[in-house]
Structure formats: structure tokens, C-alpha cells
Design an enzyme around this catalytic site. Sequence first.
Site, PDB file in Angstrom:
ATOM      1  N   LYS A 107      58.905 -60.146  10.211  1.00 49.10           N
ATOM      2  CA  LYS A 107      58.172 -60.846  11.274  1.00 49.10           C
ATOM      3  C   LYS A 107      56.755 -60.284  11.235  1.00 49.10           C
ATOM      4  O   LYS A 107      56.531 -59.126  11.583  1.00 49.10           O
ATOM      5  CB  LYS A 107      58.816 -60.607  12.630  1.00 49.10           C
ATOM      6  CG  LYS A 107      58.062 -61.275  13.771  1.00 49.10           C
ATOM      7  CD  LYS A 107      58.787 -61.070  15.093  1.00 49.10           C
ATOM      8  CE  LYS A 107      58.034 -61.755  16.214  1.00 49.10           C
ATOM      9  NZ  LYS A 107      56.911 -60.924  16.717  1.00 49.10           N
ATOM     10  N   GLY A 168      54.347 -60.074  26.517  1.00 53.64           N
ATOM     11  CA  GLY A 168      54.607 -59.267  27.701  1.00 53.64           C
ATOM     12  C   GLY A 168      54.068 -59.827  28.996  1.00 53.64           C
ATOM     13  O   GLY A 168      54.207 -59.199  30.048  1.00 53.64           O
ATOM     14  N   ALA A 194      56.953 -64.820  22.380  1.00 48.08           N
ATOM     15  CA  ALA A 194      56.065 -64.218  23.388  1.00 48.08           C
ATOM     16  C   ALA A 194      55.853 -65.121  24.597  1.00 48.08           C
ATOM     17  O   ALA A 194      55.700 -66.326  24.474  1.00 48.08           O
ATOM     18  CB  ALA A 194      54.718 -63.831  22.792  1.00 48.08           C
ATOM     19  N   GLY A 195      55.858 -64.481  25.774  1.00 47.45           N
ATOM     20  CA  GLY A 195      55.530 -65.164  27.015  1.00 47.45           C
ATOM     21  C   GLY A 195      56.700 -65.498  27.908  1.00 47.45           C
ATOM     22  O   GLY A 195      56.511 -65.869  29.065  1.00 47.45           O
ATOM     23  N   ASN A 216      61.762 -60.271  24.487  1.00 47.60           N
ATOM     24  CA  ASN A 216      62.039 -58.837  24.566  1.00 47.60           C
ATOM     25  C   ASN A 216      61.730 -58.289  25.954  1.00 47.60           C
ATOM     26  O   ASN A 216      62.607 -57.812  26.662  1.00 47.60           O
ATOM     27  CB  ASN A 216      61.257 -58.084  23.503  1.00 47.60           C
ATOM     28  CG  ASN A 216      61.446 -56.574  23.560  1.00 47.60           C
ATOM     29  OD1 ASN A 216      60.595 -55.818  23.144  1.00 47.60           O
ATOM     30  ND2 ASN A 216      62.565 -56.104  24.088  1.00 47.60           N
ATOM     31  N   THR A 217      60.468 -58.378  26.363  1.00 44.04           N
ATOM     32  CA  THR A 217      60.048 -57.770  27.630  1.00 44.04           C
ATOM     33  C   THR A 217      60.838 -58.323  28.812  1.00 44.04           C
ATOM     34  O   THR A 217      61.204 -57.572  29.726  1.00 44.04           O
ATOM     35  CB  THR A 217      58.544 -57.987  27.860  1.00 44.04           C
ATOM     36  OG1 THR A 217      57.826 -57.507  26.722  1.00 44.04           O
ATOM     37  CG2 THR A 217      58.070 -57.236  29.094  1.00 44.04           C
TER      38      THR A 217
END
Length: 267
Positions: A107, A168, A194-195, A216-217
Site C-alpha cells: 500500500k 484520521g 481514509a476519512g 483504522n482510526t
Amino acid sequence: MQDWEKLLQDDYLEIAGRKFKSRLIIGSGKFKDFQQTKEVLEASGAEIITVAVRRVNITDPTKENLLDYIDPKKYLILPNTAGCYTAEEAIKTAMMAREATGINWVKLEVIGDQKTLLPDMEETYKAAKVLVKEGFVVLPYIFDDPVFAKKFEDIGCAAVMPLAAPIGSGLGLQNPYNLIFIKEAVSVPVIVDAGIGSATDIPPVMELGVDGVLTNTALAEAKDPIKMAVAMKYATIAGRLAYLAGRMPKRTYAVPSSPTKGVPFKG
């Protein structure tokens, strides 16, 4: 086999010839320890987990290692180049990960700005060209830019990973139209990266017809990461089924759901 499994039994996320039943991908950062990472991964039903080479000891066998907790025969361990700010750094990091693990997937992240963590598209493109030539299966983190997405496909990237919002941020999907344009522009998988802030952010993304979503976050910072992982598992399934089912058209005016023919007192 549950009802949703029957409906999706022939539906796969396919990247570089490898098929995955789950369209949810998990990032391994920010969890309190490797044990929690393992538990979240199992609860999510995901089959791919990204690993930051610079932050997790997959290249140092003398230290506690994520691979001690996650079976690489069961999951695809996807090294990423998080923390790299130049093409050269990203290339070296990917090479180091492949040498240590034998994994030729990457990635690709090349960050352009420390505050926003937005990708540097020029450096990402430079790195991608080299890594593809070196035999890597490259999945680049990119802006939601259909023109650049097509360029990455043209040089041999196995998928593209446009952001929904900054890493994040938890802002959720900000520009659905660009993701639609990207999906129309490329034939490789489109995985939104992301987001995502919660499970409820996933169905609107999946309903656009994208091929997968990475988070993830939103998991690591949830009050209960395990419950959030389960919620995200089913949110991804719901979004995919809704896309395959096809939504009704949006209308300006109401349309009665019950027939009006034969209604008493109606002239």
C-alpha cells in the site's frame, strides 16, 4: 450460511487475481497492543490488514511482532509506506518489507503535508512506476482525482485507493461525485481509504459501487473497538447489497405507496 452470505456467495473483491470475500480492509495502527489488533481483525471479518513498515516490527525478528498474532496464511498482510515523504523513501521502505517478509504487495503512501497527511501525487506516481517495474502489486493512496487514478492504472497499479476525507479526520465521505467519476474512469478496484469515522459512514461509500473500504482510526479510537469492528463488518455488507440491489430514483414530489384506484369517495 446466512441469508446475506447466500446473496453474496459469488461476489468477491478481486485484486491482482486474488479473491477476498470481505470488502473491508483494516489498518493496524493505533491499537493499544497486538492482541487487540488481532481481536478487531477477527471481529471485522476482514481478510486484509495493512501494516506500517516503519511502525510495526515486521522487519525485526528480535522484537514482538504483529506476525506472531496474525496468521499470514489466513490473512493478507499488506505492508504500507506510511511516514514516507519522498518517492525514494517509499521505494526503500517497500523493498525492505519485501526482503524481510517475502510479501510483494504494498500500500503505497507518500505524504505531501505533515498537517493534513494528504498524498503527494507526483512523488506517489514516481514511486509507483518504479515499484511496478520491480514486480510489486501496488495499491496507491491518492486524492479523489479521476485523472490521476487513470494514470496510476495505466502504469500497472493493481488498485487505486482514493481518500474519502483526510486520514484520521473521521469526516466521512466528502465528495461522492469524484468517487463515482473514478469508478467510471478505471477498471481496477477502487478502495476508499481514509476519512471513515464510524460504521454509518461506510454504506454511503459502498452504495456508490466502489470495491472496498479501508479504516483504522475509527476502530482504534472507538469506545469499544470490537463492537465497532462488528458494526463495520455488517455496514460494509449492507452497503454492498444496497448497491447491487439498486436504489429507487429520487423524486421531487411524493408518490403514494398504496394504489388509489377503487378508493371510496375518490372521484
